[in-house]
Design an enzyme around this catalytic site. Structure first.
Site, mmCIF file in Angstrom:
data_model
loop_
_atom_site.group_PDB
_atom_site.id
_atom_site.type_symbol
_atom_site.label_atom_id
_atom_site.label_comp_id
_atom_site.label_asym_id
_atom_site.label_seq_id
_atom_site.Cartn_x
_atom_site.Cartn_y
_atom_site.Cartn_z
ATOM 1 N N MET A 199 0.852 -1.200 0.000
ATOM 2 C CA MET A 199 0.000 0.000 0.000
ATOM 3 C C MET A 199 0.882 1.242 0.000
ATOM 4 O O MET A 199 1.670 1.453 0.921
ATOM 5 C CB MET A 199 -0.939 -0.011 1.212
ATOM 6 C CG MET A 199 -2.008 -1.088 1.114
ATOM 7 S SD MET A 199 -3.093 -1.167 2.559
ATOM 8 C CE MET A 199 -2.065 -2.060 3.732
ATOM 9 N N LEU A 200 0.742 2.030 -1.054
ATOM 10 C CA LEU A 200 1.551 3.224 -1.252
ATOM 11 C C LEU A 200 1.393 4.193 -0.085
ATOM 12 O O LEU A 200 0.269 4.469 0.341
ATOM 13 C CB LEU A 200 1.115 3.898 -2.557
ATOM 14 C CG LEU A 200 2.200 4.491 -3.454
ATOM 15 C CD1 LEU A 200 3.374 3.537 -3.616
ATOM 16 C CD2 LEU A 200 1.623 4.849 -4.810
ATOM 17 N N CYS A 257 -2.366 -1.482 -10.189
ATOM 18 C CA CYS A 257 -2.563 -0.102 -9.750
ATOM 19 C C CYS A 257 -3.175 0.736 -10.868
ATOM 20 O O CYS A 257 -2.653 0.767 -11.976
ATOM 21 C CB CYS A 257 -1.232 0.509 -9.320
ATOM 22 S SG CYS A 257 -1.404 2.205 -8.757
ATOM 23 N N ASN A 294 -7.605 -10.889 -3.077
ATOM 24 C CA ASN A 294 -7.412 -9.617 -2.389
ATOM 25 C C ASN A 294 -8.621 -8.732 -2.695
ATOM 26 O O ASN A 294 -9.241 -8.852 -3.738
ATOM 27 C CB ASN A 294 -6.102 -8.986 -2.899
ATOM 28 C CG ASN A 294 -5.929 -7.518 -2.553
ATOM 29 O OD1 ASN A 294 -5.709 -6.691 -3.423
ATOM 30 N ND2 ASN A 294 -6.036 -7.191 -1.282
ATOM 31 N N GLY A 311 -11.400 -6.047 -0.150
ATOM 32 C CA GLY A 311 -12.602 -6.021 0.683
ATOM 33 C C GLY A 311 -12.632 -6.992 1.847
ATOM 34 O O GLY A 311 -13.684 -7.184 2.457
#
Length: 325
Positions: free
Chosen positions: A12-13, A93, A204, A206
């Site tokens: 996660m950026l 992304c 991946n 939710g």
């Protein structure tokens, strides 16, 4: 199969930096941790230490952003030389900045290029090269579209795919909206596992608790949790026992903070700021008495110049030790 594939924390950026990973590792020994996405350009031409990490973070994977096979291979080699356990290619992304660099989710439309990238990387390293992808992009979101992508890339020998079970809209939605608006379709990921049982498939998107994770694991090999692991990090404390059948008791939240203190002191001694680390710990007491006071004390003070470890003690004192189970 790499046992850690059963449970991982998403790249996660701006979130999953080395301090965040160290913190997460204290709560789970087995969870596979990912770096933020790092572009090949940053690694090859940037001035920062984009690949730094602590030995305690293993197993840890580097996520790369790029679409130039030679550059990706060079970065993968550097990662292996530094001891990373896996290299992952970002094909998920959706941000504009990423598309302009021709990487991220827009690469789903170019499976042959992705295959070429993966092949070059594999020729340079012996650690696993994996791919994180979406289930589709824009109007191209049929199952055959995903199948074609998976088959083309798997033909290189790539065995592990992490599937974010939403498609990405490449125009009209922000990256944040792309995490919420396109509907989740876990069945699509389950179908990939059914049709290609030899591949390692993780799902991946939710996933907010371990009950959901356990349900997914009846259909796929692994579960990757993103925002929930960041906003409610104590979810990781039960992962070793529940997902990996490891013996032992989870650490308490207070124990986790105590174990972070030497690491924080070291960071401060090296000229770092408290805020660099404390920002990742704000959600630790979510659901507990005193959680708001903990969060507020850290978020209002940790950025101030010269604050030290005493701020952590003050914040911790605001959370009663005895909490209802």
């Amino acid at each position: 199969m790499h046992p850690s594939l059963r449970f991982s924390v998403a790249p996660m950026l701006d979130w999953t930096d080395r301090h965040c990973r160290y913190f997460h590792r204290l709560m789970s020994k087995n969870t596979l941790l990912y770096t933020e996405m790092v572009t090949t350009g940053a690694i090859l031409h940037g001035k920062g230490d984009y690949l730094g990490y602590s030995e305690q973070e293993h197993p840890v994977a580097l996520q790369l952003g790029g679409s130039e096979p030679k550059a990706l291979a060079e970065c993968a080699k550097r990662a292996e030389d530094l001891g990373y356990d896996e290299v992952n290619l970002n094909v998920g992304c959706p941000s504009d900045r990423v598309q302009n660099g021709r990487f991220g989710a827009c690469l789903m439309a170019e499976p042959n290029l992705v295959a070429e990238c993966v092949l070059e990387m594999q020729q340079q390293v012996s650690i696993p090269v994996t791919v994180k992808t979406r289930i589709g992009i824009d109007e191209q979101d049929s199952y055959p579209f995903l199948q074609d992508f998976i088959e083309t890339v798997a033909a290189t020998g790539c065995e592990t795919f992490i599937i974010h079970a939403r498609k990405a809209w490449l125009s009209g939605l922000s990256p944040k909206q792309n995490r919420d608006i396109p509907p989740l379709n876990y069945q699509r990921a389950y179908q990939v596992k059914q049709d290609y049982p030899q591949l390692n498939i993780s799902v991946n998107g939710g996933i907010t608790d371990l009950e959901q994770a356990e349900t997914h694991l009846q259909h796929v090999d692994g579960v990757m949790v993103g925002r929930e692991a960041y906003q409610n990090p104590y979810i990781l404390a039960q992962v070793d026992q529940r997902i990996f059948d490891a013996p032992g008791e989870p650490l308490s939240r207070h124990q986790v903070v105590e174990l972070m203190l030497p690491y924080i002191e070291q960071h401060l001694a090296n000229g770092g700021r408290l805020q660099h680390i404390s920002r990742h710990m704000l959600g630790l007491f979510q659901g507990c008495v005193g959680a708001r006071a903990w969060r507020r004390h850290l978020s209002e003070n940790a950025h101030k110049p010269g604050v030290g470890i005493e701020l952590m003690h003050e914040a911790l004192a605001k959370v009663p030790l005895a909490q209802p189970a």
